[in-house]
Design a protein around this motif. Structure first.
Motif, mmCIF file in Angstrom:
data_model
loop_
_atom_site.group_PDB
_atom_site.id
_atom_site.type_symbol
_atom_site.label_atom_id
_atom_site.label_comp_id
_atom_site.label_asym_id
_atom_site.label_seq_id
_atom_site.Cartn_x
_atom_site.Cartn_y
_atom_site.Cartn_z
ATOM 1 N N LYS A 88 73.151 99.301 71.217
ATOM 2 C CA LYS A 88 72.279 100.396 71.067
ATOM 3 C C LYS A 88 70.807 100.326 71.681
ATOM 4 N N THR A 89 70.180 101.507 72.130
ATOM 5 C CA THR A 89 69.004 101.398 72.735
ATOM 6 C C THR A 89 67.930 101.236 71.781
ATOM 7 N N ILE A 90 67.189 100.669 71.998
ATOM 8 C CA ILE A 90 66.107 100.353 70.709
ATOM 9 C C ILE A 90 64.631 101.037 71.314
ATOM 10 N N ALA A 91 64.281 102.062 70.325
ATOM 11 C CA ALA A 91 63.075 102.809 70.772
ATOM 12 C C ALA A 91 61.727 102.120 70.040
ATOM 13 N N ILE A 92 60.795 102.139 71.069
ATOM 14 C CA ILE A 92 59.480 101.395 70.599
ATOM 15 C C ILE A 92 58.527 102.064 70.930
ATOM 16 N N LEU A 93 57.710 102.425 69.717
ATOM 17 C CA LEU A 93 56.177 103.129 70.037
ATOM 18 C C LEU A 93 55.177 102.102 70.055
ATOM 19 N N TYR A 94 54.555 102.185 71.256
ATOM 20 C CA TYR A 94 53.160 101.101 71.201
ATOM 21 C C TYR A 94 51.978 102.009 71.079
ATOM 22 N N ILE A 95 51.112 101.457 70.287
ATOM 23 C CA ILE A 95 49.843 102.286 70.062
ATOM 24 C C ILE A 95 48.626 101.284 70.438
ATOM 25 N N GLY A 96 47.961 101.660 71.212
ATOM 26 C CA GLY A 96 46.737 100.754 71.792
ATOM 27 C C GLY A 96 45.476 101.698 71.941
ATOM 28 N N ARG A 97 44.559 100.866 72.436
ATOM 29 C CA ARG A 97 43.218 101.540 72.426
ATOM 30 C C ARG A 97 42.823 101.721 73.784
ATOM 31 N N HIS A 98 43.272 100.973 74.734
ATOM 32 C CA HIS A 98 42.951 101.003 76.307
ATOM 33 C C HIS A 98 44.092 101.533 77.035
ATOM 34 N N PRO A 99 44.012 102.776 77.585
ATOM 35 C CA PRO A 99 44.780 103.329 78.586
ATOM 36 C C PRO A 99 45.646 102.395 79.414
ATOM 37 N N GLU A 100 44.873 101.600 80.080
ATOM 38 C CA GLU A 100 45.575 100.729 81.155
ATOM 39 C C GLU A 100 46.427 99.790 80.591
ATOM 40 N N ILE A 101 46.124 99.165 79.325
ATOM 41 C CA ILE A 101 46.690 98.100 78.787
ATOM 42 C C ILE A 101 48.052 98.907 78.123
ATOM 43 N N THR A 102 47.806 99.960 77.514
ATOM 44 C CA THR A 102 49.009 100.845 77.126
ATOM 45 C C THR A 102 49.954 100.978 78.074
ATOM 46 N N GLU A 103 49.538 101.528 79.224
ATOM 47 C CA GLU A 103 50.266 101.707 80.380
ATOM 48 C C GLU A 103 51.270 100.627 80.946
ATOM 49 N N THR A 104 50.652 99.355 80.902
ATOM 50 C CA THR A 104 51.178 98.297 81.234
ATOM 51 C C THR A 104 52.450 97.999 80.131
ATOM 52 N N VAL A 105 52.052 97.995 79.020
ATOM 53 C CA VAL A 105 52.920 97.265 77.845
ATOM 54 C C VAL A 105 54.104 98.601 77.822
ATOM 55 N N VAL A 106 53.832 99.801 78.243
ATOM 56 C CA VAL A 106 55.103 100.676 78.105
ATOM 57 C C VAL A 106 56.027 100.354 79.468
ATOM 58 N N ARG A 107 55.161 99.964 80.534
ATOM 59 C CA ARG A 107 56.257 99.633 81.807
ATOM 60 C C ARG A 107 56.907 98.428 81.584
ATOM 61 N N LEU A 108 56.082 97.567 80.863
ATOM 62 C CA LEU A 108 57.209 96.050 80.562
ATOM 63 C C LEU A 108 58.173 96.468 79.554
ATOM 64 N N LEU A 109 57.893 97.125 78.531
ATOM 65 C CA LEU A 109 59.002 97.717 77.662
ATOM 66 C C LEU A 109 60.087 98.166 78.462
ATOM 67 N N ASN A 110 59.943 99.217 78.986
ATOM 68 C CA ASN A 110 61.059 99.771 79.904
ATOM 69 C C ASN A 110 61.567 99.074 81.162
ATOM 70 N N THR A 111 61.259 97.890 81.328
ATOM 71 C CA THR A 111 61.830 96.935 82.268
ATOM 72 C C THR A 111 63.169 96.379 81.804
ATOM 73 N N ASN A 112 63.194 96.533 80.343
ATOM 74 C CA ASN A 112 64.631 96.134 79.690
ATOM 75 C C ASN A 112 65.467 97.323 79.434
ATOM 76 N N GLU A 113 66.643 97.295 79.847
ATOM 77 C CA GLU A 113 67.627 98.198 79.756
ATOM 78 C C GLU A 113 67.950 98.863 78.502
ATOM 79 N N ASN A 114 67.738 97.899 77.480
ATOM 80 C CA ASN A 114 68.064 98.092 75.949
ATOM 81 C C ASN A 114 67.199 98.901 75.140
#
Length: 102
Positions: A2-28
């Motif tokens: 099953k695909t796991i949906a993950i919501l990341y809430i940050g305060r720094h746009p660049e870090i938020t973008e990086t975390v989301v990119r890292l999350l989406n490297t996992n196919e699940n």
């Protein structure tokens, strides 16, 4: 799996973008991120998230309000503090949270 949906809430746009990119490297995993509390609530209401990651820099009052909102909407959602530390730590935090879901 099953695909796991993950919501990341940050305060720094660049870090938020990086975390989301890292999350989406996992196919699940499907990662979505925002730096705005109200937007986070709106996103959370539109999709079923298994995990919410709270980044560093979120003030105590905002964090309390967000956690209360998320748990009220979905009591099974796991909320995890994410303070950084690279992709290895991020993956470990998520895998530990997924163990709690099982």
């Amino acid at each position: 799996m099953k695909t796991i949906a993950i919501l990341y809430i940050g305060r720094h746009p660049e870090i938020t973008e990086t975390v989301v990119r890292l999350l989406n490297t996992n196919e699940n995993w499907v990662g979505i991120g925002t730096v705005n509390d109200e937007e986070a609530k709106a996103i959370f209401c539109k999709k079923e998230f298994s995990i919410v990651l709270l980044g560093s820099g979120i003030q105590y009052e905002s964090e309390t309000n967000l956690c209360s909102f998320f748990k009220k909407q979905n009591p099974n959602c796991i909320i995890v503090q994410h303070y950084g530390g690279g992709s290895g730590l991020l993956k470990s935090e998520i895998l530990l949270a997924l163990e709690d879901i099982k």
